[in-house]
Every structure is written in structure tokens, then in C-alpha cells.
Design an enzyme around this catalytic site. Sequence first.
Site, PDB file in Angstrom:
ATOM      1  N   HIS A  15       0.842  -1.202   0.000  1.00 49.82           N
ATOM      2  CA  HIS A  15       0.000   0.000   0.000  1.00 49.82           C
ATOM      3  C   HIS A  15       0.874   1.249   0.000  1.00 49.82           C
ATOM      4  CE1 HIS A  15      -4.090   1.744   1.305  1.00 49.82           C
ATOM      5  NE2 HIS A  15      -3.327   2.732   0.855  1.00 49.82           N
TER       6      HIS A  15
ATOM      7  N   ASP B   5       1.060   2.896   3.718  1.00 48.23           N
ATOM      8  CA  ASP B   5       0.207   3.913   3.092  1.00 48.23           C
ATOM      9  C   ASP B   5       1.032   5.180   2.826  1.00 48.23           C
ATOM     10  OD1 ASP B   5      -1.946   5.208   1.987  1.00 48.23           O
ATOM     11  OD2 ASP B   5      -3.064   5.447   3.847  1.00 48.23           O
TER      12      ASP B   5
END
Length: 423
Positions: A59, A303
Amino acid sequence: MTTLIKDALVYSGDCFKQNDILIVDSKIHTIGTSISVDGADSVFYAQGKYLVPGFVDVHVHLREPGFSYKETVKTGTAAAAKAGYTLVCPMPNVNPVPDSVEGLSVQLSIIQKDACIKVVPFGSITKGRLGRGELVDFAALKDSVAGFSDDGCGVQGEEDMREAMRQCAALGKIISAHCEVNELLHGGYIHDGDYCKAHGHKGICSESEWAQVARDCRLAEETGCQYHVCHISTKESVEIIRQAKARGVRVTCETGPHYLTLCDRDLQEDGRFKMNPPLRAEADRQALLEGVLDGTVDVIATDHAPHSAEEKSKGLAGSAMGIVGLETAFPVLYTKLVKTGVISLEKLVYMMAVRPREIFGFDGGTVAEGQPADLALLDLDAEYTVDPETFASMGRATPFAGWRVCGKNVLTICGGEVVYEAL
């Protein structure tokens, strides 16, 4: 091309054993205790350092094509290589959106030209990555992507998600979902908790995440789809996923280093503390740690979401959502979780290097003869202060700036090639 690493403490799953590693071309050729340096093109002496499978981040945001003022494939993969990652999976919030073969090909051409490590992108679930409306042609994209995601927004319609799961189940591809119910957001931008109320901010309720997690687990159970939940942040999400796993649902999940080490008590009036989902309450952080310990939480993903300095300079209310994470992930987690005895080093390596490969079907994950030479060498004795100005990433916004941490990657080998060295 032959590369020899001498006297490393080599990850073997449940422990580390001192060994030499001989790499020939792209594979690990020999593991032994006294491999001769004669004939090796490159020799690295690793006494006291830990050799692990290269980390995998499922991610990240590399921002190309479309937003190269924030990050590029070149700078993002350089940051990943510096941090010990040998494979990353960028999310589809780029322009053009990878919602067709033509759109994806633009991204793939940049990756082929500029990436210094392995990069396998996600395709979007919906056309335009709108979280609603027309679904993409999953079959046309499946061989070139890690899976499908509308990261940045949740798929709002139940029937849209059901049909996406049906098709992905038939194709053997993963749905990797950002779970967020738009109608529950009400303009919020930090967690709807004590800090939010005390400082007059607009809050994001926990239900906006866990309600969609619950819906999707139910749909995954119905369709048989392999379902992966992005960046979970709430205690309810942990429990929903725990119960779904107990029922045999094919569900896995990830959380981020910031959710495991920070909560809304740590917020400051600074854009480097703003991300989506937001930092939640201490009870949520503790639930995530329990999920790590019992295996409910499978993967730690960063992320990594770089923005320009201007976009992150407008406080909690006005700054863009997202922080950088690649270059701080291992040292922060090693310092805060391993050195404090919360988890073992072996567990951390498993969650950052092994389990992502298992879930998404990537090669490697073991340091063994015949395996891909995708490796990272970690100096656990290195102690330093996190300084964003030293990042290889173009992004600088991190809540960990100024933290004193231990653990640094000093050598990254990807496909048998040295892509980062600081020995």
C-alpha cells in the site's frame, strides 16, 4: 554476476543463524558458513547485521502518472530501496486511473523505465476510481496488477461491491478495499475523539470505517472472494475481521506503523499528523496491537502518501490527507514494538516481508537456496534521529520527525542487483 555476503545473521523463519550467502545473477545460489570470497564480483562483510527477505509494501502512493510534483516512481522506489523494500504496490489514485489496459499502460511504462525495485500496481475497482458506477474489465487487467482497489474512497454501493467480488473470485484476484462510508463523514478530517472535541475540529467517526468492513466481510463470505482490508484503524474493525476469520472468510488486513505507535492524544496542530483513516483513540491502538499478536492483523503497510510542502502546511483542518512512511516504518516499529518486547524481530519481519508475499502470491519471502535474491541487511545497533530532510522521498510530512530510533537498513539487493548500499 556474483555477490557474496559474509557472516550475516540470516532470517530462517523462527530465528536468525549466522551464515554466508552467495548470490549468482538473480538467485540465492549457496548458503554456508565459510564460502570463499574468490571469484565473487562483490563482497559485503555483515558481521552483527541481520539479513532478511526484502520488505514488501502492499500500500503505497508513487503519484505517477499525474502528480509528479508530489513524488515520482524514481524517487518513491529510491525511498523504498533505502528502507529495505524490494517490492511495492502503488494504489490507483493516479491520472490516468488504471481502470483500463490503456490507462494502466501509462503507469507500467513509467515503472519499467524508472523503478529501481519491483513494482506491481493495483487496478481500480470502478471506472474513474469513483467508488460507484461502472466496474472495470477485471479480466483484461488481472495479469498486470496485484489486485483491485479504489483506495482513497470506499465502494459505496453494496451491489457494486458484490459484483466486483464475484468477478474477482472467478478470476482468482484480490479485492483490497479502502473502507469508508461517505454519508458518515460529515466533513470530518481527524478522529471524532477527545482531541477533536477539545480543539473544535470536525471528526470522522469510527463507524465510517467498520460499517463497510462488516459489509464487505459479509459479501466476501457470500462470494468466496479473497478480500484484503486496507489500513484498519478501529477496534471494531479488528473484532469484525477476527470473527470473520473464525468463520472461514477469506479475509486479511493491514495496518500502518502510525496506527500502532500513535493515537489521537499525540495529535498536534500540524498537517504531518493528518491522514485517512485518522489516528484513533488509545483503545483502538491497543486493539490493533492485540490483533497483531493474535494474527488478526496480517500485514504492516505504510500507506506512503507524499504531498508537497504547501499541501501539508495548512494545519489539521486544511492540509491534504497523507503522510510518508517508507523510510520510517522499520526503525519506528523496531524501536517501539521489538525493543520494548511487544513483538519479536521475527514477527516484525514476517509481517513486513513474508506475509504480504503469501497473501498476494509474490515470489520469495525465504532466504534459501534457489530463492529470489531480494534481500535487506539491517543494522540494529544504528541509533539516530528521524530527519525528513534526509529522505529519498520527495515527501517530508511525517509524525515521526525528531523521534530517536534504532535500526537502519544498510544494503538492499533486488533481483540480485545492489539497489541501495550504506555499509
